[in-house]
Design a protein around this motif. Structure first.
Motif, short mmCIF file in Angstrom:
data_model
loop_
_atom_site.label_atom_id
_atom_site.label_comp_id
_atom_site.label_asym_id
_atom_site.label_seq_id
_atom_site.Cartn_x
_atom_site.Cartn_y
_atom_site.Cartn_z
N ARG A 11 0.83 -1.20 0.00
CA ARG A 11 0.00 0.00 0.00
C ARG A 11 0.86 1.25 0.00
NH1 ARG A 11 -1.24 3.06 4.18
NH2 ARG A 11 -0.62 1.46 5.67
N LYS A 12 1.90 1.28 0.83
CA LYS A 12 2.78 2.44 0.89
C LYS A 12 3.55 2.63 -0.41
CE LYS A 12 3.41 2.53 5.87
NZ LYS A 12 4.36 2.44 6.99
N GLU A 13 4.00 1.55 -1.02
CA GLU A 13 4.72 1.64 -2.30
C GLU A 13 3.81 2.17 -3.40
OE1 GLU A 13 7.74 1.80 -4.86
OE2 GLU A 13 7.94 1.31 -2.74
N ARG A 14 2.57 1.72 -3.42
CA ARG A 14 1.62 2.21 -4.41
C ARG A 14 1.40 3.71 -4.21
NH1 ARG A 14 -3.31 -0.72 -3.51
NH2 ARG A 14 -2.14 -2.49 -4.30
N ARG A 19 2.29 9.38 -5.93
CA ARG A 19 2.74 10.74 -5.57
C ARG A 19 3.88 11.18 -6.47
NH1 ARG A 19 2.24 8.78 -0.25
NH2 ARG A 19 4.50 8.64 -0.11
N LYS A 20 4.78 10.26 -6.80
CA LYS A 20 5.91 10.59 -7.67
C LYS A 20 5.41 10.94 -9.07
CE LYS A 20 10.19 10.58 -9.20
NZ LYS A 20 10.78 11.87 -9.38
#
Length: 58
Positions: A11-14, A19-20
């Motif tokens: 979830r955090k990587e997604r 955001r990037k």
């Protein structure tokens, strides 16, 4: 047997990738190069000096 997945990491990587991607889009849409920023700053200073020189003393 497969290794367990850490759903929080996924979830955090997604979130990081989205955001990037948004940041890259904003950089293209709103970003200015350093030379452009300096040119705008120099033009604003020139206008301010010109305006100051045309003021009447009362």
């Amino acid at each position: 047997m497969t290794t367990p997945l850490n759903l929080n990491k996924i979830r955090k990587e997604r979130g990081r990738t989205s955001r990037k991607a948004r940041a890259d889009e904003n950089a293209v849409a709103f970003g200015q190069s350093k030379a452009q920023k300096e040119a705008l700053k120099a033009r604003a200073e020139q206008i301010a000096r010109n305006l100051e020189g045309h003021k009447r003393e009362t």
